[in-house]
Design a protein around this motif. Sequence first.
Motif, PDB file in Angstrom:
ATOM      1  N   TYR A  53       0.858  -1.191   0.000  1.00 52.28           N
ATOM      2  CA  TYR A  53       0.000   0.000   0.000  1.00 52.28           C
ATOM      3  C   TYR A  53       0.890   1.235   0.000  1.00 52.28           C
ATOM      4  O   TYR A  53       1.685   1.414   0.921  1.00 52.28           O
ATOM      5  N   ARG A  54       0.767   2.071  -1.023  1.00 52.24           N
ATOM      6  CA  ARG A  54       1.592   3.286  -1.046  1.00 52.24           C
ATOM      7  C   ARG A  54       0.710   4.512  -0.827  1.00 52.24           C
ATOM      8  O   ARG A  54      -0.144   4.842  -1.657  1.00 52.24           O
TER       9      ARG A  54
ATOM     10  N   ALA B 265       5.759   6.963   9.020  1.00 43.93           N
ATOM     11  CA  ALA B 265       7.074   6.367   9.329  1.00 43.93           C
ATOM     12  C   ALA B 265       7.602   5.799   8.016  1.00 43.93           C
ATOM     13  O   ALA B 265       7.910   4.619   7.906  1.00 43.93           O
ATOM     14  N   THR B 266       7.668   6.658   7.012  1.00 48.83           N
ATOM     15  CA  THR B 266       7.902   6.204   5.636  1.00 48.83           C
ATOM     16  C   THR B 266       9.354   6.344   5.177  1.00 48.83           C
ATOM     17  O   THR B 266       9.631   6.294   3.979  1.00 48.83           O
TER      18      THR B 266
ATOM     19  N   ALA C 176      19.451   2.211   2.126  1.00 47.27           N
ATOM     20  CA  ALA C 176      18.109   2.331   2.725  1.00 47.27           C
ATOM     21  C   ALA C 176      17.099   1.446   2.002  1.00 47.27           C
ATOM     22  O   ALA C 176      17.325   1.024   0.859  1.00 47.27           O
TER      23      ALA C 176
ATOM     24  N   ASP D 160       8.281  10.373   0.068  1.00 52.30           N
ATOM     25  CA  ASP D 160       6.879  10.755  -0.161  1.00 52.30           C
ATOM     26  C   ASP D 160       6.380  11.756   0.882  1.00 52.30           C
ATOM     27  O   ASP D 160       5.577  12.637   0.578  1.00 52.30           O
TER      28      ASP D 160
ATOM     29  N   TRP E  85      22.358   9.742   7.706  1.00 60.73           N
ATOM     30  CA  TRP E  85      23.215   8.765   8.383  1.00 60.73           C
ATOM     31  C   TRP E  85      24.124   8.212   7.296  1.00 60.73           C
ATOM     32  O   TRP E  85      23.622   7.727   6.273  1.00 60.73           O
TER      33      TRP E  85
ATOM     34  N   THR F  36      24.683  -3.679   1.211  1.00 67.03           N
ATOM     35  CA  THR F  36      24.831  -3.128   2.556  1.00 67.03           C
ATOM     36  C   THR F  36      25.954  -2.103   2.600  1.00 67.03           C
ATOM     37  O   THR F  36      26.937  -2.209   1.875  1.00 67.03           O
TER      38      THR F  36
ATOM     39  N   PHE G 272      30.285  -1.065   7.647  1.00 66.54           N
ATOM     40  CA  PHE G 272      30.310  -0.525   9.003  1.00 66.54           C
ATOM     41  C   PHE G 272      31.691  -0.613   9.643  1.00 66.54           C
ATOM     42  O   PHE G 272      31.903  -0.081  10.725  1.00 66.54           O
TER      43      PHE G 272
ATOM     44  N   LEU H  46      22.739   5.509   5.055  1.00 65.65           N
ATOM     45  CA  LEU H  46      21.848   4.455   5.572  1.00 65.65           C
ATOM     46  C   LEU H  46      20.438   4.924   5.262  1.00 65.65           C
ATOM     47  O   LEU H  46      19.563   4.152   4.953  1.00 65.65           O
ATOM     48  N   ASP H  47      20.242   6.197   5.364  1.00 66.07           N
ATOM     49  CA  ASP H  47      19.104   6.932   4.808  1.00 66.07           C
ATOM     50  C   ASP H  47      19.289   8.402   5.182  1.00 66.07           C
ATOM     51  O   ASP H  47      20.123   8.727   6.037  1.00 66.07           O
TER      52      ASP H  47
ATOM     53  N   ALA I 173       7.631   9.894  12.682  1.00 67.96           N
ATOM     54  CA  ALA I 173       8.760   9.334  13.447  1.00 67.96           C
ATOM     55  C   ALA I 173       9.741   8.688  12.477  1.00 67.96           C
ATOM     56  O   ALA I 173       9.361   8.260  11.387  1.00 67.96           O
ATOM     57  N   GLY I 174      10.988   8.611  12.896  1.00 65.83           N
ATOM     58  CA  GLY I 174      12.004   7.958  12.065  1.00 65.83           C
ATOM     59  C   GLY I 174      12.539   8.898  11.000  1.00 65.83           C
ATOM     60  O   GLY I 174      12.442  10.123  11.102  1.00 65.83           O
TER      61      GLY I 174
ATOM     62  N   THR J 189      19.559   5.475  15.293  1.00 63.60           N
ATOM     63  CA  THR J 189      18.559   5.626  14.231  1.00 63.60           C
ATOM     64  C   THR J 189      17.240   4.972  14.643  1.00 63.60           C
ATOM     65  O   THR J 189      16.228   5.637  14.816  1.00 63.60           O
ATOM     66  N   ILE J 190      17.289   3.662  14.844  1.00 64.45           N
ATOM     67  CA  ILE J 190      16.058   2.945  15.206  1.00 64.45           C
ATOM     68  C   ILE J 190      15.600   3.364  16.604  1.00 64.45           C
ATOM     69  O   ILE J 190      14.402   3.484  16.873  1.00 64.45           O
ATOM     70  N   GLY J 191      16.577   3.634  17.490  1.00 62.28           N
ATOM     71  CA  GLY J 191      16.232   4.018  18.866  1.00 62.28           C
ATOM     72  C   GLY J 191      15.312   5.225  18.903  1.00 62.28           C
ATOM     73  O   GLY J 191      14.247   5.200  19.530  1.00 62.28           O
TER      74      GLY J 191
HETATM   75  C1  LIG Z   1      22.609  -1.792   6.010  1.00 66.83           C
HETATM   76  C2  LIG Z   1      21.951  -1.040   7.147  1.00 66.83           C
HETATM   77  C3  LIG Z   1      22.161  -1.455   8.455  1.00 66.83           C
HETATM   78  C4  LIG Z   1      21.589  -0.735   9.522  1.00 66.83           C
HETATM   79  N1  LIG Z   1      21.822  -1.137  10.822  1.00 66.83           N
HETATM   80  C5  LIG Z   1      21.253  -0.465  11.850  1.00 66.83           C
HETATM   81  C6  LIG Z   1      21.448  -0.873  13.201  1.00 66.83           C
HETATM   82  O1  LIG Z   1      22.147  -1.852  13.466  1.00 66.83           O
HETATM   83  N2  LIG Z   1      20.852  -0.145  14.189  1.00 66.83           N
HETATM   84  C7  LIG Z   1      20.072   0.942  13.927  1.00 66.83           C
HETATM   85  O2  LIG Z   1      19.548   1.577  14.857  1.00 66.83           O
HETATM   86  N3  LIG Z   1      19.859   1.343  12.650  1.00 66.83           N
HETATM   87  C8  LIG Z   1      20.421   0.672  11.618  1.00 66.83           C
HETATM   88  N4  LIG Z   1      20.216   1.086  10.320  1.00 66.83           N
HETATM   89  C9  LIG Z   1      19.365   2.254  10.073  1.00 66.83           C
HETATM   90  C10 LIG Z   1      17.903   1.853  10.203  1.00 66.83           C
HETATM   91  O3  LIG Z   1      17.639   0.684   9.438  1.00 66.83           O
HETATM   92  C11 LIG Z   1      16.988   2.972   9.709  1.00 66.83           C
HETATM   93  O4  LIG Z   1      17.412   4.215  10.203  1.00 66.83           O
HETATM   94  C12 LIG Z   1      15.565   2.662  10.163  1.00 66.83           C
HETATM   95  O5  LIG Z   1      15.106   1.472   9.538  1.00 66.83           O
HETATM   96  C13 LIG Z   1      14.638   3.792   9.834  1.00 66.83           C
HETATM   97  O6  LIG Z   1      13.332   3.427  10.184  1.00 66.83           O
HETATM   98  P1  LIG Z   1      12.094   4.190   9.551  1.00 66.83           P
HETATM   99  O7  LIG Z   1      10.901   3.561  10.166  1.00 66.83           O
HETATM  100  O8  LIG Z   1      12.284   5.640   9.668  1.00 66.83           O
HETATM  101  O9  LIG Z   1      12.146   3.868   7.994  1.00 66.83           O
HETATM  102  P2  LIG Z   1      12.338   2.521   7.178  1.00 66.83           P
HETATM  103  O10 LIG Z   1      12.826   1.402   8.028  1.00 66.83           O
HETATM  104  O11 LIG Z   1      13.122   2.898   5.974  1.00 66.83           O
HETATM  105  O12 LIG Z   1      10.865   2.125   6.759  1.00 66.83           O
HETATM  106  C14 LIG Z   1      10.087   2.952   5.949  1.00 66.83           C
HETATM  107  C15 LIG Z   1       9.098   2.065   5.218  1.00 66.83           C
HETATM  108  O13 LIG Z   1       8.054   2.881   4.681  1.00 66.83           O
HETATM  109  C16 LIG Z   1       7.798   2.459   3.362  1.00 66.83           C
HETATM  110  N5  LIG Z   1       7.209   3.596   2.608  1.00 66.83           N
HETATM  111  C17 LIG Z   1       7.844   4.651   2.038  1.00 66.83           C
HETATM  112  N6  LIG Z   1       6.970   5.489   1.475  1.00 66.83           N
HETATM  113  C18 LIG Z   1       5.742   4.965   1.689  1.00 66.83           C
HETATM  114  C19 LIG Z   1       4.418   5.373   1.341  1.00 66.83           C
HETATM  115  N7  LIG Z   1       4.184   6.498   0.667  1.00 66.83           N
HETATM  116  N8  LIG Z   1       3.376   4.582   1.714  1.00 66.83           N
HETATM  117  C20 LIG Z   1       3.589   3.429   2.415  1.00 66.83           C
HETATM  118  N9  LIG Z   1       4.827   2.991   2.775  1.00 66.83           N
HETATM  119  C21 LIG Z   1       5.887   3.755   2.419  1.00 66.83           C
HETATM  120  C22 LIG Z   1       9.143   2.030   2.829  1.00 66.83           C
HETATM  121  O14 LIG Z   1       8.992   1.177   1.714  1.00 66.83           O
HETATM  122  C23 LIG Z   1       9.728   1.321   4.047  1.00 66.83           C
HETATM  123  O15 LIG Z   1       9.316  -0.024   4.085  1.00 66.83           O
HETATM  124  C24 LIG Z   1      20.785   0.390   9.246  1.00 66.83           C
HETATM  125  C25 LIG Z   1      20.555   0.793   7.916  1.00 66.83           C
HETATM  126  C26 LIG Z   1      21.139   0.089   6.874  1.00 66.83           C
HETATM  127  C27 LIG Z   1      20.885   0.554   5.455  1.00 66.83           C
END
Ligand SMILES: Cc1cc2nc3c(=O)[nH]c(=O)nc-3n(C[C@H](O)[C@H](O)[C@H](O)COP(=O)(O)OP(=O)(O)OC[C@H]3O[C@@H](n4cnc5c(N)ncnc54)[C@H](O)[C@@H]3O)c2cc1C
Length: 366
Positions: A16-17, A51-52, A75, A82, A101, A119, A122, A300-301, A329-330, A347-349
């Motif tokens: 779903y987008r 949280a996209t 990422a 979006d 990041w 990936t 790191f 990482l994003d 968030a995020g 990041t995730i924290g």
């Molecule tokens: C290789 C790698 C390793 C990492 N390791 C770590 C770690 O060990 N510890 C840590 O804290 N962080 C780590 N990170 C960073 C962490 O993964 C991200 O910062 C975190 O996942 C961000 O979470 P988020 O919810 O903001 O976004 P995301 O996890 O990116 O999720 C966003 C989601 O929303 C979806 N989306 C986007 N637009 C739309 C839309 N319009 N409608 C519906 N869905 C949509 C996307 O497809 C995606 O699935 C790592 C990143 C990478 C790349």
Amino acid sequence: MRDAALRLGVDIRFGYRVSDVIQSDNRVTGVVGKSKDKTFAINATRGVLFATGGFTHNPELMSDHMSAPVRLGGAAKGSRGDFMKIGASLGAKLHNTAAAWLAPIPLEALVRDPQSVTTNIFALRGDSMIMVNKYGHRTVNEKLPYHELGRSMLRWDASKAEHPDLRMYMIFDKSARVHFSDGTSGNPIKPPNEHDPNLVEGETLDELAAAIRRRIEDLGPVAMAGLNIADDFETGIKQTIEEFNKHAATGTDPNFHRGESAIELFRNGPARPGNEKNPALFPFDKTGPYYALILAPGTLDTKGGPAIDSEARVLRAADNKPIPGLFAAGNCAGFPSGQAYWAGGATIGLAVTFGYLAALNVSSNK
Ligand SMILES: Cc1cc2nc3c(=O)[nH]c(=O)nc-3n(C[C@H](O)[C@H](O)[C@H](O)COP(=O)(O)OP(=O)(O)OC[C@H]3O[C@@H](n4cnc5c(N)ncnc54)[C@H](O)[C@@H]3O)c2cc1C
């Protein structure tokens, strides 16, 4: 988290987008978008939490906002920014949009197949290993934490009007492949018996430098961010390795102090057998083969977007007040950490923390 959500009866939907929000009485009350070819609308009486993710995979936003030409990242492929557009259309204030990041990323895998799940790196493992720029010079302590290493690659040289470190060459020898190919932390060094299509090889350092030149021509100017290697690249690499070897034999790195901090040694891993001096340093093998991987700064994003307050409410640009019913968030939100990367998990924290704060706000019916 998925298991906990399912246990609590959360309806998780894939494919779903979301493209916009529904509003009534100046309040965000739902979302609309597409799933496959069908449009959908979902109402949410209490609020909508975005949280996209960031905008790593939106070239236009990357070009508009990043302070240096970072174009690649590990990422989620759906991170296309979006919420930048949706938030802006609601009058949201944007925050921290030039930040990301960062961590180095192997260039070639992503050039060959932009959809590949590549990936970030790191930890640059290896003791007989250095990273050089287009002049064949080391520019940084290769064992710095990944975000700092990624940031170092964005350096602007005002005298030459260029980013000379946007493409870096990780050079190592066979011993590094024998002792440091552990496959963890995105370590790109593969064991000696494993084929790696991204590896550039040469029996001597001259051959390696020539092979790097050929590889760069194959990759083309777009992949190389317009950077050619310098005419004296070969000489640069040889002088750099000679200098590195001289000091590595004594376990020191007077220019960059490699291997002197606990975090570097932790990420480096244990010393190779027989290295009693500095686990992060060892002279290169006297004879080849020698190897190179081409690295780019990767995200990482990104971590900028509509600004939020301490309850994850999205703020309006006009008056800095919350847009009713809208939370983020995020990485889609303007991250409070600015350029800083406090530690792994930052990041995730924070993403989880602000998601929780949004949920508290919504459930208290403010
Ligand atoms: C290789 C790698 C390793 C990492 N390791 C770590 C770690 O060990 N510890 C840590 O804290 N962080 C780590 N990170 C960073 C962490 O993964 C991200 O910062 C975190 O996942 C961000 O979470 P988020 O919810 O903001 O976004 P995301 O996890 O990116 O999720 C966003 C989601 O929303 C979806 N989306 C986007 N637009 C739309 C839309 N319009 N409608 C519906 N869905 C949509 C996307 O497809 C995606 O699935 C790592 C990143 C990478 C790349």
